[in-house]
Each structure stands twice: as C-alpha cells, then as structure tokens.
Design an enzyme around this catalytic site. Structure first.
Site, mmCIF file in Angstrom:
data_model
loop_
_atom_site.group_PDB
_atom_site.id
_atom_site.type_symbol
_atom_site.label_atom_id
_atom_site.label_comp_id
_atom_site.label_asym_id
_atom_site.label_seq_id
_atom_site.Cartn_x
_atom_site.Cartn_y
_atom_site.Cartn_z
ATOM 1 N N CYS A 226 0.817 -1.227 0.000
ATOM 2 C CA CYS A 226 0.000 0.000 0.000
ATOM 3 C C CYS A 226 0.843 1.266 0.000
ATOM 4 O O CYS A 226 0.336 2.351 -0.299
ATOM 5 C CB CYS A 226 -0.931 0.000 1.201
ATOM 6 S SG CYS A 226 -1.911 -1.480 1.297
ATOM 7 N N HIS B 143 -3.466 6.785 3.108
ATOM 8 C CA HIS B 143 -3.894 5.486 2.574
ATOM 9 C C HIS B 143 -5.281 5.172 3.131
ATOM 10 O O HIS B 143 -5.534 5.325 4.325
ATOM 11 C CB HIS B 143 -2.877 4.423 2.988
ATOM 12 C CG HIS B 143 -3.285 3.043 2.603
ATOM 13 N ND1 HIS B 143 -3.797 2.740 1.364
ATOM 14 C CD2 HIS B 143 -3.261 1.870 3.301
ATOM 15 C CE1 HIS B 143 -4.068 1.444 1.317
ATOM 16 N NE2 HIS B 143 -3.760 0.896 2.468
ATOM 17 N N ASN C 171 -10.168 -0.217 0.161
ATOM 18 C CA ASN C 171 -8.706 -0.261 0.126
ATOM 19 C C ASN C 171 -8.249 -0.769 -1.238
ATOM 20 O O ASN C 171 -8.471 -1.925 -1.569
ATOM 21 C CB ASN C 171 -8.208 -1.176 1.253
ATOM 22 C CG ASN C 171 -6.694 -1.236 1.342
ATOM 23 O OD1 ASN C 171 -5.984 -0.755 0.450
ATOM 24 N ND2 ASN C 171 -6.199 -1.829 2.408
HETATM 25 N N1 ACO Z 1 -18.474 -8.794 9.102
HETATM 26 C C1 ACO Z 1 -18.916 -9.049 10.346
HETATM 27 N N2 ACO Z 1 -18.110 -9.405 11.341
HETATM 28 C C2 ACO Z 1 -16.790 -9.505 11.091
HETATM 29 C C3 ACO Z 1 -16.263 -9.239 9.815
HETATM 30 C C4 ACO Z 1 -17.164 -8.874 8.798
HETATM 31 N N3 ACO Z 1 -16.757 -8.610 7.544
HETATM 32 N N4 ACO Z 1 -14.924 -9.400 9.862
HETATM 33 C C5 ACO Z 1 -14.637 -9.743 11.120
HETATM 34 N N5 ACO Z 1 -15.744 -9.821 11.858
HETATM 35 C C6 ACO Z 1 -15.889 -10.180 13.263
HETATM 36 C C7 ACO Z 1 -14.762 -11.059 13.753
HETATM 37 O O1 ACO Z 1 -15.020 -12.406 13.452
HETATM 38 C C8 ACO Z 1 -14.811 -10.790 15.245
HETATM 39 O O2 ACO Z 1 -15.845 -11.542 15.818
HETATM 40 P P1 ACO Z 1 -15.670 -12.226 17.264
HETATM 41 O O3 ACO Z 1 -15.462 -11.079 18.204
HETATM 42 O O4 ACO Z 1 -16.953 -12.962 17.444
HETATM 43 O O5 ACO Z 1 -14.457 -13.085 17.135
HETATM 44 C C9 ACO Z 1 -15.215 -9.319 15.320
HETATM 45 O O6 ACO Z 1 -15.810 -8.994 14.049
HETATM 46 C C10 ACO Z 1 -14.063 -8.381 15.571
HETATM 47 O O7 ACO Z 1 -13.006 -8.750 14.691
HETATM 48 P P2 ACO Z 1 -11.653 -7.961 14.662
HETATM 49 O O8 ACO Z 1 -10.753 -8.583 13.651
HETATM 50 O O9 ACO Z 1 -11.136 -7.808 16.058
HETATM 51 O O10 ACO Z 1 -12.195 -6.562 14.145
HETATM 52 P P3 ACO Z 1 -11.407 -5.227 14.018
HETATM 53 O O11 ACO Z 1 -12.087 -4.165 14.772
HETATM 54 O O12 ACO Z 1 -9.935 -5.412 14.234
HETATM 55 O O13 ACO Z 1 -11.620 -4.882 12.466
HETATM 56 C C11 ACO Z 1 -10.404 -4.955 10.416
HETATM 57 C C12 ACO Z 1 -11.119 -5.766 11.486
HETATM 58 C C13 ACO Z 1 -11.393 -4.050 9.764
HETATM 59 C C14 ACO Z 1 -9.792 -5.902 9.411
HETATM 60 C C15 ACO Z 1 -9.297 -4.117 11.114
HETATM 61 O O14 ACO Z 1 -8.523 -4.933 11.937
HETATM 62 C C16 ACO Z 1 -8.400 -3.427 10.113
HETATM 63 O O15 ACO Z 1 -8.788 -2.517 9.437
HETATM 64 N N6 ACO Z 1 -7.114 -3.836 10.071
HETATM 65 C C17 ACO Z 1 -6.188 -3.240 9.181
HETATM 66 C C18 ACO Z 1 -6.349 -3.780 7.821
HETATM 67 C C19 ACO Z 1 -5.548 -2.986 6.863
HETATM 68 O O16 ACO Z 1 -5.502 -1.790 6.979
HETATM 69 N N7 ACO Z 1 -4.873 -3.601 5.960
HETATM 70 C C20 ACO Z 1 -4.109 -2.709 5.109
HETATM 71 C C21 ACO Z 1 -3.095 -3.268 4.428
HETATM 72 S S1 ACO Z 1 -3.673 -4.074 3.006
HETATM 73 C C22 ACO Z 1 -2.326 -4.347 2.001
HETATM 74 O O17 ACO Z 1 -1.215 -4.022 2.309
HETATM 75 C C23 ACO Z 1 -2.638 -5.054 0.732
#
Ligand code: ACO
Length: 329
Positions: free
Chosen positions: A116, A256, A286
């Site tokens: 990214c 980003h 993203n």
């Molecule tokens: N829909 C509904 N629920 C979901 C989803 C979804 N799409 N995805 C995850 N959940 C659930 C999980 O299963 C979890 O449930 P549980 O508590 O019963 O286990 C709950 O939601 C919380 O999950 P987390 O992973 O802790 O959620 P978080 O608040 O961390 O959000 C996310 C997840 C959006 C992926 C976040 O961690 C994030 O943005 N991370 C950074 C990702 C990123 O920026 N990547 C960039 C680089 S990409 C590249 O370089 C190509």
C-alpha cells in the site's frame, strides 16, 4: 557540479472500473452486514474490474489521464514506474505492458512492490531520478486489481478491498514547488502479518496451494490495525521534520484509505483535524498502492487542492512498509 533539480507533480490521473460492489451485495456473499463494515471500516462500496480489465489496462487509463493533464505525449515519457502487488503476470513488469498500451516507446520500465506504500515509494524513486538529472519526465502509476487476490469466502478480508489505478507525471519544477521531503520506513520482521503466501519461489503454485487458498490475501487484521495509525503518524512527523515544516502548514493530508478508524488515529496523533484529511474510502475501499494516487488526482479535480497547496501523502502496508511524501503542487 550539476545543479540539483526539484521534482514536482505536473499531472495526475485516475481510473476506476464501472462495476460497483456494495456492502448490501457482500451481505449475500459472506456473513457480514452493511452496519459492521460501515462502522468498523468506513467502506460503503468498492469497484471491481471487468473480466477483460487488468492492472495494466487500468494503469494505462490513469496514465493517459495524467499525461493529458500534464499536456504531454507518451513519447515524452523517459521512465515508467508501476507500483503494484497485483501485476498482470509475475513478469515481465506491468510497466512494460503499460508502455506498450501508451506507445511510450522511449520509456524505460520497471515495477516496484511496496504494497500500500507503493505510490509513495514510487514518487521517491521518481524524485531521485529527476534530481540526479538522469531522467526528465517520469510516470508513476499505482494500480491494483485486488479483486483477483481477494478470498471472496473470507469475511475478514472480502469486505476491505477494491480495484483502481492512479498516476502522476513528474518533471523538474522551480522552487518553491515540488517534492519537499520523503520519509520511507520498513520492518521486514512483520512481513507474515499481511501476505499472499502462495505462487512465489517459496511455494510455487500447485494443486495443493490452490486447494489451501494460498493465492489470496492473508492478514492478521488486528495486528496490522495496531501498527498502522502509529506508523503513519511517525511518517508524517519525519517528513515534516526533514522539510523543516509544521503540521499547520499542511493544506491536505492524503492518507492510505484502509480503514476510517486508522485514518482518524493517524490524524489525531499528527494533531490534524479531520477537515484537513482527504477521504474516499467510502466509495472505493482499500485499493492498496492506488489509494493515495487516486485520492491525489480526485483532490485536484474537486478543487480541494490547487497550485501552491501543500499536500502530505502518507501510507502503510504489507512488508511492513510505511512512508510519507510532503509536496507543494
Ligand atoms: N463482518 C462481520 N463481522 C466480522 C467481519 C465482517 N466482515 N470481519 C470480522 N468480523 C468479526 C470477527 O469475526 C470478530 O468476531 P468475534 O469477536 O466474534 O471473534 C469481530 O468482528 C471483531 O473482529 P476484529 O478482527 O477484532 O475486528 P477489528 O475491529 O480489528 O476490524 C479490520 C477488522 C477491519 C480488518 C481491522 O482490523 C483493520 O482494518 N485492520 C487493518 C487492515 C488494513 O488496513 N490492511 C491494510 C493493508 S492491506 C495491504 O497491504 C494489501
């Protein structure tokens, strides 16, 4: 001794595919809701490439747009750098395909891979070539077809990504315009938190790697999340320090677009109010390297920035990589 030349952006362009995939559409594909995606990530919809589109075709469209904006012809381009993690093929470089589609026959071509952060890494390379006097007109294309490496059965990642391309043309410009500073960071020890495990020399493609879904993005979202806001704020600080400038001299932060909460954290840690932050995550999601390039082009199109505006581009991504580029348009 040769005079050092200031590299500046003289044209920007973008391309997004027509097909829109909304959160409601995703509700029918994986166990998710519009409400979860909107509040946890900030995305409402994303664009998906048509079957006939590839990273190079989208990149070439963005490049044409940028060249038209700069009032330059493809033959004027000395170098094409494509930043992508979704090349058309492992090799030759996607930049070579873009060169052919543009008819930029004089241009040297290569790709860079900094996930990214790729557009910012690409701008730094362009700046170095221009400052050295080796090249005069450099095209940096950041293009991604992430829909082709997204596991549409994995709700943790399927809701996050989209396809797009952005491009910038750089040439020598006179002070005070141009790139004022670039800061680049990386931490290879965190590479496995965000990766595409299969298809390289470590695990060449086999029936087994396909069955194990190793040709899709794998991400420990939470670990990435914890790191990202701080890394972007640190990159902002370092880029400003290098240029001897303060955050209140920045007209627009172009971050980003991975997660609204990460962007808010980065802005807060950088002491910047959200009205000075450019956002289009809601409509594109993203798109990895392309997000900052598309956002810069759209910020110019919308008149959010214009000649003389100070922009701070900042990103983080797989590798890990992160970085910021401070520039005056
Ligand atoms: N829909 C509904 N629920 C979901 C989803 C979804 N799409 N995805 C995850 N959940 C659930 C999980 O299963 C979890 O449930 P549980 O508590 O019963 O286990 C709950 O939601 C919380 O999950 P987390 O992973 O802790 O959620 P978080 O608040 O961390 O959000 C996310 C997840 C959006 C992926 C976040 O961690 C994030 O943005 N991370 C950074 C990702 C990123 O920026 N990547 C960039 C680089 S990409 C590249 O370089 C190509």
């Amino acid at each position: 001794m040769k005079e050092r030349l200031n590299a500046g952006i003289v044209g920007t362009g973008r391309y997004v595919p027509e097909k829109i995939l909304t959160n409601r559409d995703l509700e029918k594909m994986v166990d998710t809701t519009d409400e979860w995606i909107t509040t946890r990530v900030g995305i409402k919809e994303r664009r998906i490439a048509a079957p006939y589109e590839t990273t190079s075709t989208m990149g070439a469209q963005a490049a044409r747009d940028a060249l038209a904006d700069a009032k330059l012809a493809p033959e004027d381009v000395d170098l094409i750098i494509t930043a992508t993690i979704t090349p058309d093929v492992p090799w030759p470089a996607t930049a070579s395909f873009i060169q052919r589609q543009l008819g930029a026959t004089r241009a040297a071509c290569f790709d860079i891979e900094a996930a990214c952060t790729g557009f910012i890494y690409g701008l730094s390379v362009a700046q170095a070539y221009i400052a050295s006097g080796m090249y005069r007109t450099v095209l940096v294309v950041a293009a991604e077809t992430l829909s082709r490496i997204t596991d549409w059965e994995d709700r943790n990642t399927a809701v996050l990504f989209g396809d797009a391309a952005g491009a910038a043309v750089l040439q020598p410009v006179s002070e005070p315009r141009g790139i004022l500073s670039v800061y680049l960071g990386a931490d290879g020890s965190k590479g496995d938190l965000l990766e595409l495990p299969g298809g390289g020399s470590r695990k060449p493609a086999t029936h087994e790697t396909v069955d194990q879904r190793q040709h899709y993005i794998r991400m420990k979202g939470n670990e990435v999340f914890k790191f990202a806001g701080r890394a972007m704020a640190q990159a902002n600080k370092r880029a400003l320090e290098k240029a001897g400038m303060k955050i209140d001299q920045v007209d627009l932060l172009i971050p980003h677009q991975a997660n609204m909460r990460i962007i808010q954290a980065a802005a807060r840690l950088s002491s910047l109010s959200m009205d000075k932050v450019y956002l289009n995550i809601e409509k594109y999601g993203n798109t990895s390297a392309a997000t900052t390039a598309v956002a810069l082009a759209e910020a110019r199109l919308e008149g959010r920035v214009g000649p003389g505006s100070v922009c701070l581009l900042v990103a983080f991504g797989g590798g890990f990589t992160w970085g910021a580029c401070l520039l005056r348009l």
